[in-house]
Write an enzyme that holds these catalytic residues in place. Structure first.
Site, PDB file in Angstrom:
ATOM      1  N   TYR A  91      48.998  38.152  34.648  1.00 42.44           N
ATOM      2  CA  TYR A  91      49.957  38.010  35.745  1.00 42.44           C
ATOM      3  C   TYR A  91      49.405  37.068  36.800  1.00 42.44           C
ATOM      4  O   TYR A  91      48.209  36.807  36.869  1.00 42.44           O
ATOM      5  CB  TYR A  91      50.353  39.363  36.359  1.00 42.44           C
ATOM      6  N   CYS A  92      50.329  36.523  37.584  1.00 47.62           N
ATOM      7  CA  CYS A  92      49.995  35.631  38.687  1.00 47.62           C
ATOM      8  C   CYS A  92      50.943  35.975  39.829  1.00 47.62           C
ATOM      9  O   CYS A  92      51.396  37.105  39.929  1.00 47.62           O
ATOM     10  CB  CYS A  92      50.112  34.167  38.248  1.00 47.62           C
ATOM     11  N   ARG A  93      51.268  35.035  40.638  1.00 46.02           N
ATOM     12  CA  ARG A  93      52.175  35.297  41.761  1.00 46.02           C
ATOM     13  C   ARG A  93      53.627  35.363  41.305  1.00 46.02           C
ATOM     14  O   ARG A  93      54.354  36.267  41.654  1.00 46.02           O
ATOM     15  CB  ARG A  93      51.997  34.224  42.842  1.00 46.02           C
ATOM     16  N   ILE A 120      53.388  39.068  40.292  1.00 47.24           N
ATOM     17  CA  ILE A 120      53.161  40.216  41.168  1.00 47.24           C
ATOM     18  C   ILE A 120      54.284  40.363  42.191  1.00 47.24           C
ATOM     19  O   ILE A 120      54.495  41.447  42.735  1.00 47.24           O
ATOM     20  CB  ILE A 120      51.775  40.160  41.847  1.00 47.24           C
TER      21      ILE A 120
END
Length: 129
Positions: A91-93, A120
């Site tokens: 996951y990332c932003r 996220i």
């Protein structure tokens, strides 16, 4: 053909390729909703490696408990830190960098890859500060 037309065709081709490479799906990458990732983390925690590919400054704003931070910018150099006997959850932003991370990991032979769709920002579970 005149050189200006050729240049425009090449430039358009580059732009199309750039957007395709950024937004196209990654073969074998599963998109998970926040709820699906929460279920996976709750049920198969010992079979999962959860990797946050954001930069360290972003992680300070909060991260999913149990995640290991390996920024996309250094993923290629740190791929040996990722266990090959687990399913990899990324996951990332917003979900874009995790797709890029999946492409890198696929090139290194990883096949069990999933990512948090929407990053996220879409996460509805607990976060650690």
């Amino acid at each position: 053909m005149d050189s200006k037309l050729i240049f425009n065709i090449v430039a358009l081709g580059f732009i199309v390729w750039f957007f395709y490479s950024r937004f196209a799906g990654v073969k074998g990458l599963r998109d998970l909703s926040s709820e699906q990732l929460q279920e996976a983390l709750a049920s198969d925690n010992h079979k999962i490696a959860l990797i946050d590919v954001r930069e360290p400054g972003e992680v300070k704003q909060g991260y999913i408990p149990g995640a290991v931070n390996i920024p996309l910018s250094s993923l290629g150099k740190r791929v040996a830190e990722i266990p090959r006997d687990r399913q990899i959850y990324l996951y990332c932003r917003s979900g874009m960098r995790s797709k890029q991370a999946a492409r890198i990991l696929r090139k290194h032979g990883f096949s069990e890859l999933s990512h948090l769709k929407g990053g996220i920002m879409s996460w509805k579970g607990k976060q650690t500060q």
